[in-house]
Design a protein around this motif. Structure first.
Motif, PDB file in Angstrom:
ATOM      1  N   UNK A 175      25.196 -13.228 -11.541  1.00  0.00           N
ATOM      2  CA  UNK A 175      26.485 -13.037 -12.215  1.00  0.00           C
ATOM      3  C   UNK A 175      26.419 -11.888 -13.220  1.00  0.00           C
ATOM      4  N   UNK A 176      27.453 -11.015 -13.156  1.00  0.00           N
ATOM      5  CA  UNK A 176      27.532  -9.860 -14.047  1.00  0.00           C
ATOM      6  C   UNK A 176      29.002  -9.533 -14.246  1.00  0.00           C
ATOM      7  N   UNK A 177      29.433  -9.164 -15.450  1.00  0.00           N
ATOM      8  CA  UNK A 177      28.690  -9.000 -16.703  1.00  0.00           C
ATOM      9  C   UNK A 177      28.061 -10.310 -17.192  1.00  0.00           C
ATOM     10  N   UNK A 178      27.029 -10.166 -18.005  1.00  0.00           N
ATOM     11  CA  UNK A 178      26.343 -11.335 -18.516  1.00  0.00           C
ATOM     12  C   UNK A 178      27.246 -12.116 -19.488  1.00  0.00           C
ATOM     13  N   UNK A 179      27.134 -13.443 -19.508  1.00  0.00           N
ATOM     14  CA  UNK A 179      27.886 -14.240 -20.480  1.00  0.00           C
ATOM     15  C   UNK A 179      27.562 -13.824 -21.910  1.00  0.00           C
ATOM     16  N   UNK A 180      28.582 -13.896 -22.763  1.00  0.00           N
ATOM     17  CA  UNK A 180      28.437 -13.467 -24.157  1.00  0.00           C
ATOM     18  C   UNK A 180      28.519 -14.649 -25.100  1.00  0.00           C
TER      19      UNK A 180
END
Length: 395
Positions: free
Chosen positions: A287-292
């Motif tokens: 999964x991308x973008x990475x979770x923030x």
């Protein structure tokens, strides 16, 4: 209580047969006795035992013929030859005709027999489980093929179906408010988000991005939802705990999607949040973008390099755990958001995204406004948002 394992012993020497039966009884196996090959075949057809111990030198019907008959009628039943005919040619013939193992008499160390029985039963169990799983996948694939045809016939109905599978736009679980928003680039979306309670104090959630666009990609979201519900139902009936372990869940998803007739794969982040202990177990399938993570003024990301789901048959997924106590907001956005930035490297576009997001802990609606998404005639790719906020907030 599990049903006892039944073992058929075909042996013409009474003393040897009694010795074997007594040993099996000590190990709490159910046993069936036969003194010759004909009796053995009749007993097998009548009782359908889980395993057969068979001598080679039998009066009347030879042990090799007994072996061939049973192996032909029931190839998944383990057959172990226990014979005093200690010749290599006999062992080779027995293995060629379907024997699973070969043990010579007299049996001095019964541990050898015990190990052979246990190994054969485990192998038989794995074969059965694999066949059941393949049968389940075949049934699922047939259902998927039918449903896919229906989706293609009526995309409006498909969109209604897909929307009905989404969770409510916001749900409060304990101290945490879960929110989601899905913005499709076409009528149907290849992105999907979901969150659901697991037991009394855990919540499962995921964001997924299916490769491609259109009905086929949207249908994989239906498949995804179905697979999660299958494992959630199994957990609720105390049959398994796969849905509680993100790495196991992604492993099951990977096998199912890889073997499906729809040539698609997906990226996914799946987490299980313990809302009582404030701990997060998670696993990422590319999964991308990475979770923030927003903790006060600081924004960090959960980086992971595991492979997408359904792309490689032998993918291995790694589970991680973090303390969720200091997290004020957890935010995930699918990679469609990166298409709103100028064409550049993924790293540069990710930096721009973090700059846009890092102004406070923004709500989903604030982010939609910042990017002017709803003012666009069309967006280049599906965009999904999933936000988890500690405590209730008003937008």
């Amino acid at each position: 209580m599990d049903q006892a394992v039944s073992i058929l012993t075909i042996e013409d020497e009474t003393a040897v047969r009694r010795s074997l039966v007594a040993h099996l009884e000590d190990l709490e196996y159910d046993f069936i006795e036969a003194a010759n090959g004909v009796e053995g075949i009749e007993a097998f057809n009548r009782a359908k035992p889980d395993l057969v111990l068979c001598d080679l030198r039998l009066p009347g019907m030879d042990g090799l013929d007994v072996l061939s008959t049973i192996a032909e009628s029931s190839p998944d039943t383990p057959i172990i030859i226990v014979s005093g005919a200690n010749q290599v040619s006999d062992a080779i013939q027995a293995l060629k005709r379907g024997a699973w193992d070969y043990i010579t008499k007299p049996i001095v160390d019964f541990q050898i027999l015990d190990t052979a029985i246990e190994r054969a039963l485990n192998r038989a169990r794995l074969i059965k489980e694999n066949r059941d799983y393949q049968k389940h996948l075949e049934t699922l694939n047939q259902e998927l093929s039918i449903a896919l045809g229906q989706l293609r016939e009526d995309e409006e109905a498909a969109r209604a179906l897909q929307s009905s599978l989404l969770p409510p736009p916001e749900v409060q679980y304990g101290d945490y408010l879960f929110r989601r928003k899905l913005l499709p680039s076409l009528l149907l979306s290849g992105d999907f988000v979901d969150y659901f309670p697991i037991g009394n104090h855990e919540v499962g959630f995921y964001i997924a991005d299916i490769s491609g666009h259109g009905a086929a990609s949207a249908f994989v979201t239906v498949m995804l939802k179905t697979l999660f519900e299958k494992h959630l139902d199994a957990y609720q009936h105390a049959q398994e705990e796969v849905v509680r372990q993100p790495h196991e869940m992604l492993d099951h998803l990977n096998r199912a999607i890889y073997q499906s007739p729809i040539e698609k794969y997906l990226t996914i982040f799946y987490g299980v949040l313990d809302i009582r202990e404030h701990r997060l177990r998670f696993c990422s399938g590319g999964q991308f973008p990475y979770p923030m993570l927003f903790t006060g003024e600081q924004v960090t990301t959960l980086t992971s390099h595991d492979k997408p789901v359904g792309l490689f048959e032998d993918s291995i997924y790694t589970q991680h755990q973090i303390d969720f106590q200091p997290v004020q907001q957890f935010l995930m956005i699918s990679d469609g958001i990166l298409e709103l930035f100028p064409r550049d490297s993924a790293r540069r576009r990710t930096e721009w995204l973090q700059q846009m997001v890092s102004r406070g802990a923004p709500t989903i609606e604030e982010l939609v406004d910042r990017f002017d998404i709803e003012q666009m005639d069309e967006i280049p790719d599906d965009i999904a948002f999933l936000s988890i906020v500690r405590g209730e907030r008003n937008e």
